[in-house]
Scaffold this motif. Structure first.
Motif, mmCIF file in Angstrom:
data_model
loop_
_atom_site.group_PDB
_atom_site.id
_atom_site.type_symbol
_atom_site.label_atom_id
_atom_site.label_comp_id
_atom_site.label_asym_id
_atom_site.label_seq_id
_atom_site.Cartn_x
_atom_site.Cartn_y
_atom_site.Cartn_z
ATOM 1 N N GLY A 1 43.848 17.374 -16.040
ATOM 2 C CA GLY A 1 44.515 18.249 -17.000
ATOM 3 C C GLY A 1 45.458 19.226 -16.330
ATOM 4 N N VAL B 1 42.753 19.015 -22.179
ATOM 5 C CA VAL B 1 43.583 17.816 -21.974
ATOM 6 C C VAL B 1 42.902 16.860 -20.995
ATOM 7 C CG1 VAL B 1 45.751 16.977 -20.980
ATOM 8 C CG2 VAL B 1 45.769 18.899 -22.560
ATOM 9 N N GLY C 1 39.359 14.312 -24.182
ATOM 10 C CA GLY C 1 40.358 14.431 -23.141
ATOM 11 C C GLY C 1 40.710 13.105 -22.497
ATOM 12 N N ILE C 2 41.637 13.162 -21.534
ATOM 13 C CA ILE C 2 42.113 11.945 -20.875
ATOM 14 C C ILE C 2 40.978 11.238 -20.147
ATOM 15 C CG2 ILE C 2 43.640 11.064 -19.072
ATOM 16 C CD1 ILE C 2 45.568 13.367 -19.762
ATOM 17 N N CYS D 1 45.882 16.574 -28.705
ATOM 18 C CA CYS D 1 44.662 16.355 -27.904
ATOM 19 C C CYS D 1 43.421 16.641 -28.730
ATOM 20 C CB CYS D 1 44.704 17.239 -26.659
ATOM 21 S SG CYS D 1 43.241 17.100 -25.599
#
Length: 307
Positions: free
Chosen positions: A256, A244, A294-295, A287
């Motif tokens: 994450g 994440v 990921g973010i 995701c």
């Protein structure tokens, strides 16, 4: 200059955070963030996917908890002992696993972790299913009383920063560059004369020791060491945190961990608590399918493309 300014801003926010957010929750986020960063060192920079990393988190917690209850050691000595125990266990696991690749490596780590899980389930020093309860926080260096939650948070923050610095230093060292080369093309790294298995083994030990450090610290925060930290579910959670946030990024696992721990904390107490694992599974699927980097990875791509 910008990176230094950003670090100072983040450090300032970390120091001020317990004034507005419950310190124990923040300490929990930092413990899992260190665990995720340690796991990312292995997966993101060495290309090794471990399905049994929770065993190191739990080992550090059990060793530290047992020592705090039975030996009267100061907090930092008990944490160091838990970290060393996790590193030694990682040395054994790594020696057996690094000769395998891909899914075989992952299955070996899972199998070994399950063996240790059942050992801890039966062993008298772990408390079995009840775990080690009432673990005293003690005094750091014999002077700093960790009974106060805010003091405990700053102690955890110092440990996290030390662990994070070690990971950052490792990744940006010559050793880290060789790890990346092994991840990208192991055959070419071998042809250049590097002992690939030796480098992977050392990376595994560092990752295991830092995971144990996170587990040791978490035991003091919650005054508890339990089988939950050794279960394969926890190994799955750290994979989720890393994916994440962003595999192969320095701060991705921190982000994450913050997202996953916050979801668990705020959803478990409401009507959606019974569906927590379904929700987390859905987040994992989204995701993987929508933003594999990921973010933090997606943010970095957006910044490069637009600024």
């Amino acid at each position: 200059m910008r990176s230094r300014l950003a670090i100072l801003v983040l450090l300032g926010l970390a120091l001020a955070a317990p004034l507005v957010i419950y310190p124990v929750f923040l300490a929990k986020v930092l413990c899992f963030a260190l665990f995720a960063c340690a796991f990312n060192l292995l997966l993101g920079f060495a290309g090794l996917l471990s399905f049994g990393h929770a065993v190191f988190l739990g080992t550090g917690g059990y060793v530290t908890g047992w020592l705090m209850i039975n030996s009267g050691l100061t907090s930092e000595i008990a944490i160091i002992a838990g970290t060393v125990a996790g590193g030694l266990l990682g040395a054994v696991f790594g020696k057996l696993a690094v000769k395998r690749e891909g899914i075989y490596f992952a299955m070996v780590t899972l199998a070994l972790a399950q063996l240790v899980f059942f050992l801890y389930l039966q062993a008298p020093f772990t408390g079995g299913e009840d775990g080690l309860q009432g673990v005293p926080r003690g005094k750091a260096f014999g002077l700093i009383d960790l009974a106060d939650n805010q003091t405990m948070y700053y102690f955890v923050l110092a440990i996290f920063l030390a662990g994070f610095w070690l990971i950052h230093r490792t990744v940006h060292s010559p050793f880290g560059q060789i790890m990346k080369a092994i991840r990208e093309n192991e055959s070419r790294a071998t042809s250049l004369g590097y002992d690939v298995n030796q480098y992977k083994w050392i990376a595994f030990i560092i990752s295991a020791a830092l995971s144990a450090l996170a587990g040791s610290t978490k035991t003091l925060v919650f005054e508890l060491a339990s089988l939950t930290d050794v279960h394969w579910h926890m190994s799955g959670e750290v994979i989720l945190m890393t994916l994440v946030g962003g595999v192969g990024t320095i701060i991705g696992p921190l982000v994450g961990a913050g997202v996953v721990v916050s979801m668990q904390n705020y959803l478990s107490g409401g009507e959606l608590g019974n569906y927590l694992h379904i929700i987390m599974g859905a987040v994992f699927v989204v995701c993987v399918l929508s933003f594999r980097s990921g973010i933090v990875g997606q943010f970095n791509k957006f910044r490069r493309n637009n600024f």
